[in-house]
Write a protein that holds these residues in place. Structure first.
Motif, PDB file in Angstrom:
ATOM      1  N   SER A   5       0.823  -1.209   0.000  1.00  0.00           N
ATOM      2  CA  SER A   5       0.000   0.000   0.000  1.00  0.00           C
ATOM      3  C   SER A   5       0.856   1.258   0.000  1.00  0.00           C
ATOM      4  O   SER A   5       0.507   2.261  -0.642  1.00  0.00           O
ATOM      5  CB  SER A   5      -0.937   0.001   1.204  1.00  0.00           C
ATOM      6  N   TRP A  21      -1.564   7.375   5.058  1.00  0.00           N
ATOM      7  CA  TRP A  21      -1.236   5.940   4.996  1.00  0.00           C
ATOM      8  C   TRP A  21      -1.434   5.336   6.375  1.00  0.00           C
ATOM      9  O   TRP A  21      -0.876   5.821   7.362  1.00  0.00           O
ATOM     10  CB  TRP A  21       0.206   5.726   4.522  1.00  0.00           C
ATOM     11  N   GLU A  22      -2.255   4.311   6.457  1.00  0.00           N
ATOM     12  CA  GLU A  22      -2.540   3.625   7.722  1.00  0.00           C
ATOM     13  C   GLU A  22      -2.971   4.621   8.810  1.00  0.00           C
ATOM     14  O   GLU A  22      -2.593   4.505   9.969  1.00  0.00           O
ATOM     15  CB  GLU A  22      -1.323   2.823   8.190  1.00  0.00           C
ATOM     16  N   THR A  64       2.158  -5.169   8.322  1.00  0.00           N
ATOM     17  CA  THR A  64       0.980  -5.141   9.185  1.00  0.00           C
ATOM     18  C   THR A  64       1.235  -4.220  10.385  1.00  0.00           C
ATOM     19  O   THR A  64       1.334  -4.676  11.525  1.00  0.00           O
ATOM     20  CB  THR A  64       0.634  -6.562   9.678  1.00  0.00           C
ATOM     21  N   ALA A  67      -2.389  -0.246  14.523  1.00  0.00           N
ATOM     22  CA  ALA A  67      -3.299   0.886  14.368  1.00  0.00           C
ATOM     23  C   ALA A  67      -2.895   1.991  15.336  1.00  0.00           C
ATOM     24  O   ALA A  67      -2.234   1.751  16.347  1.00  0.00           O
ATOM     25  CB  ALA A  67      -4.735   0.440  14.637  1.00  0.00           C
ATOM     26  N   ILE A  72       4.681   2.658  14.313  1.00  0.00           N
ATOM     27  CA  ILE A  72       4.986   1.880  13.112  1.00  0.00           C
ATOM     28  C   ILE A  72       6.330   1.187  13.320  1.00  0.00           C
ATOM     29  O   ILE A  72       7.333   1.836  13.636  1.00  0.00           O
ATOM     30  CB  ILE A  72       5.060   2.781  11.873  1.00  0.00           C
TER      31      ILE A  72
END
Length: 290
Positions: A5, A21-22, A64, A67, A72
């Motif tokens: 992504s 992003w995310e 992965t 959240a 990150i």
């Protein structure tokens, strides 16, 4: 190795832009000098790829990620104002609050050779210390620095790191050159002290704090990256092998190795009022000089 992504966002970028992003605000560049992705959560470099390099680039990010408000895993997290669990009172998040804080992009100085970004935290992260992050990228190198300024009234001791996750073909193929003869603390042996005999080969789990201010070279059998630093007398080398964190799937977990410029319990920084400290890492292909 970067998530598909994020790869898609970079491929859709011409020049520079902001994107999401995310759930994070990210700054992206796709320029003749290379590709760069920076998350404004944590002032964290997520991706750098100079011209002529493979599609993965030099840094690894888990496919992965946690959240929000989690951090990150991957890229170059900023660990500040403490490293690991070395907070002064034994409380607070691992690696300090900077890595999950919101940062603002104060300036983007574009020039013919590349770009220089300046970032600062949106909110105060420490009573007496103020950090700034500078990121420089061009066709030959990636440079990241944390400048810490003491604006208070009493001396402060702190630690920190630029927790670089390098993308490799397989961690067990890796050798880290430049640490031979250095003393290290082995965190997997209760901080037992040893001396590195020869160059470091990765054959299993590793979590070591090397007492070294020298450059290192990471060789994964395919690519050699030179890792220089400033303001650091600790080099941390980490990979958990099969005991991977929950946010790292097994098929991706062998594709990184951390080689970190750090100030740890071995070399904490003492700052007096009005003083500054610079911690930096500079990454280039072995043989490139820029």
């Amino acid at each position: 190795m970067i998530p598909a992504s994020l790869r898609h966002l970079i491929d859709d970028t011409r020049g520079q832009r902001r994107a999401e992003w995310e759930g994070r605000d990210v700054w992206l560049a796709n320029e003749p000098w290379g590709e760069l992705a920076v998350s404004l959560q944590g002032a964290q470099v997520l991706h750098f790829r100079p011209p002529g390099d493979d599609i993965d680039g030099w840094l690894w990010v888990t496919p992965t990620p946690q959240a929000l408000p989690g951090a990150i895993r991957g890229g170059i997290p900023v660990c500040w104002p403490w490293f690991a669990d070395e907070s002064p009172d034994g409380k607070g998040p691992t690696h300090g609050p900077a890595r999950t804080a919101d940062w603002r992009l104060d300036a983007a100085d574009e020039h013919q050779e590349g770009i220089e970004l300046h970032l600062s935290p949106v909110e105060r992260l420490h009573e007496q210390l103020v950090p700034r992050v500078v990121i420089q990228a061009n066709a030959n190198r990636l440079h990241v620095e944390v400048i810490t300024e003491h604006i208070g009234e009493t001396p402060v001791k702190y630690t920190g790191a630029l927790h670089s996750y390098f993308s490799v073909k397989h961690c067990h193929w890796c050798r880290v050159e430049g640490l031979a003869g250095a003393r290290y603390l082995d965190k997997l042996e209760g901080f037992a002290e040893h001396v590195q005999q020869g160059e470091l080969g990765i054959r299993g789990p590793v979590d070591r704090i090397y007492q070294s201010n020298r450059e290192a070279v990471l060789d994964d059998g395919v690519r050699r990256l030179r890792i220089a630093k400033q303001g650091s007398d600790s080099t941390v080398v980490w990979h958990p092998d099969s005991a991977l964190p929950d946010d790292t799937p097994a098929d991706a977990g062998q594709r990184f190795l951390c080689v970190e410029a750090a100030c740890t319990r071995v070399d904490p920084v003492w700052l007096v009022p009005g003083a500054q400290h610079l911690l930096s890492t500079t990454i280039s292909r072995d043989g490139d000089f820029a």
